[in-house]
Scaffold this active site. Structure first.
Site, short mmCIF file in Angstrom:
data_model
loop_
_atom_site.label_atom_id
_atom_site.label_comp_id
_atom_site.label_asym_id
_atom_site.label_seq_id
_atom_site.Cartn_x
_atom_site.Cartn_y
_atom_site.Cartn_z
N GLY A 109 0.84 -1.20 0.00
CA GLY A 109 0.00 0.00 0.00
C GLY A 109 0.87 1.25 0.00
O GLY A 109 2.00 1.24 -0.49
N ARG A 121 -5.88 4.37 16.54
CA ARG A 121 -5.11 3.22 16.09
C ARG A 121 -5.66 1.94 16.71
O ARG A 121 -5.62 0.88 16.11
CB ARG A 121 -3.63 3.41 16.43
CG ARG A 121 -2.99 4.55 15.64
CD ARG A 121 -1.51 4.68 15.91
NE ARG A 121 -0.92 5.80 15.17
CZ ARG A 121 -0.78 7.03 15.63
NH1 ARG A 121 -1.19 7.33 16.85
NH2 ARG A 121 -0.24 7.97 14.90
N ASN A 168 -6.45 -6.05 12.04
CA ASN A 168 -5.02 -6.10 11.70
C ASN A 168 -4.31 -7.27 12.37
O ASN A 168 -3.37 -7.84 11.80
CB ASN A 168 -4.34 -4.76 12.03
CG ASN A 168 -4.65 -3.72 10.95
OD1 ASN A 168 -5.26 -4.04 9.93
ND2 ASN A 168 -4.24 -2.49 11.17
N HIS A 210 2.84 4.46 20.39
CA HIS A 210 2.57 5.24 19.19
C HIS A 210 1.09 5.63 19.25
O HIS A 210 0.26 5.06 18.56
CB HIS A 210 2.87 4.35 17.98
CG HIS A 210 2.77 5.04 16.67
ND1 HIS A 210 3.33 6.27 16.43
CD2 HIS A 210 2.20 4.65 15.50
CE1 HIS A 210 3.09 6.60 15.17
NE2 HIS A 210 2.40 5.65 14.59
#
Ligand code: APR
Length: 317
Positions: A15, A94, A101, A181
């Protein structure tokens, strides 16, 4: 340190991030072969060929090819970089990407265990600190060989905002973020300097506070602007920084997310901390001194990752 270079790097996911990263890796000329893998037929082949055709102009020797066969893409790789998965859209955190995922990276981790048992694995798929833990479990690799990108990207954003505020070249801004993150990451003002001059002596507290807040929301700022995906230029640059330290055995001191084993008082969790990164993964975690405020921010960061880990443990995967 010798500049060894690598035989094969596999980039999983073609991607925005995977494609841009494959381009950066090829142009850096640090591996004999870069293989780009995706499940969408034609996508990795098309991007790889396009990158390869720039070689005569740019002068790199790396062979770049695309594949939709995971086993042969991963087989014998020295470094595998996991970028496949959903990216954020506006309004998503996220953590919203967690279950989907995890399903995607599970198959990749199992294939790496089988076909590239000596590889160093870099994890990029979000939520990255949680995915890294999952990949570590699924591969059964020693912790030194699972390194996640989070600190290098957030640090780049932090350094840019400091450079912009001071009107100095970003090259001279040294600094890093720790923790996760996500919104609870910890931009570390106490160790940020412009060529050794502490940033706390150069900018007023309110400006520093604004930089810290903007860094924490740096990814979201780009998602809101793009509307259809998330950032990939700065992320792929930060991933290249890590990949080069591995491929060239540079032993750079970088903030990356690794499994902690008591360092900074945390165990069994991936968080970004200063590590030394070389050909076989990280060789050391540096437990630097933090202010009381930074220390409690790091604890909040660890709590956020633990909550996502608990959620993931309850999901049927
Ligand atoms: N195997 C391989 N590739 C897959 C799979 C799979 N099982 N599932 C999805 N992909 C591919 C998609 O086909 C797509 O090409 O992953 C790619 C994701 O690309 P983008 O949507 O452009 O996302 P990108 O911006 O590259 O981000 C990828 O990195 O930073 C993180 O949050 C981000 O988790 C996201 C990941």
């Amino acid at each position: 340190m010798t500049n060894v270079g690598l035989s094969k790097i596999a980039v999983i996911g073609a991607g925005n991030i995977g494609g841009t990263l494959a381009q950066r890796l090829a142009e850096a000329d640090v591996a004999a072969e870069v293989v780009l893998f995706d499940i969408v037929e034609g996508l990795p082949q098309g991007k790889a060929l396009d990158i390869q055709e720039s070689a005569p102009v740019l002068g790199f020797s790396t062979r770049v090819r695309g594949s939709t066969r995971l086993d042969e893409a991963v087989e014998g790789s020295d470094l595998v970089i996991l970028t496949a998965g959903l990216a954020r859209k506006p309004g998503m955190s996220r953590s919203d990407l967690l279950g989907r995922n995890a399903q995607i990276v599970k198959g990749h981790a199992e294939m790496i265990r089988e076909k590239a048992p000596n590889a160093v694995v870099m994890v990029v798929t979000n939520p990255v600190d949680v995915m890294a833990y999952f990949v570590w479990k699924a591969t059964g690799f020693p912790r030194e060989r699972i390194i996640a990108e989070s600190g290098t990207l957030d640090s780049a954003r932090f350094r840019w905002f400091v450079a912009e505020a001071l009107g100095v070249t970003p090259r001279d801004v040294v600094g890093f973020t720790l923790g996760t993150h996500g919104d609870t990451m910890v931009p570390v003002l106490s160790h940020c300097s412009v060529n050794g001059v502490p940033v706390t002596k150069l900018l007023p507290p309110e400006k520093l506070r604004a930089i810290v807040e903007r860094t924490k929301k740096g990814g979201g700022e780009i998602v809101d602007l793009l509307k259809t995906g998330s950032a990939y230029y700065a992320p792929s640059a930060a991933q290249l920084e890590m990949a080069l330290s591995i491929a060239r055995n540079e032993h750079r001191l970088l903030s990356c997310s690794v499994l902690l084993n008591g360092e900074f008082g945390f165990k069994d969790i991936f968080l970004s901390v200063p590590i030394v990164l070389g050909r076989h993964g990280f060789t050391k975690v540096h437990e630097i001194e933090l202010t009381a405020e930074e220390r409690s921010a790091l604890e909040a960061s660890a709590k956020a990752v633990s909550e996502d880990l608990k959620l993931l443990a309850m999901m049927p995967l």
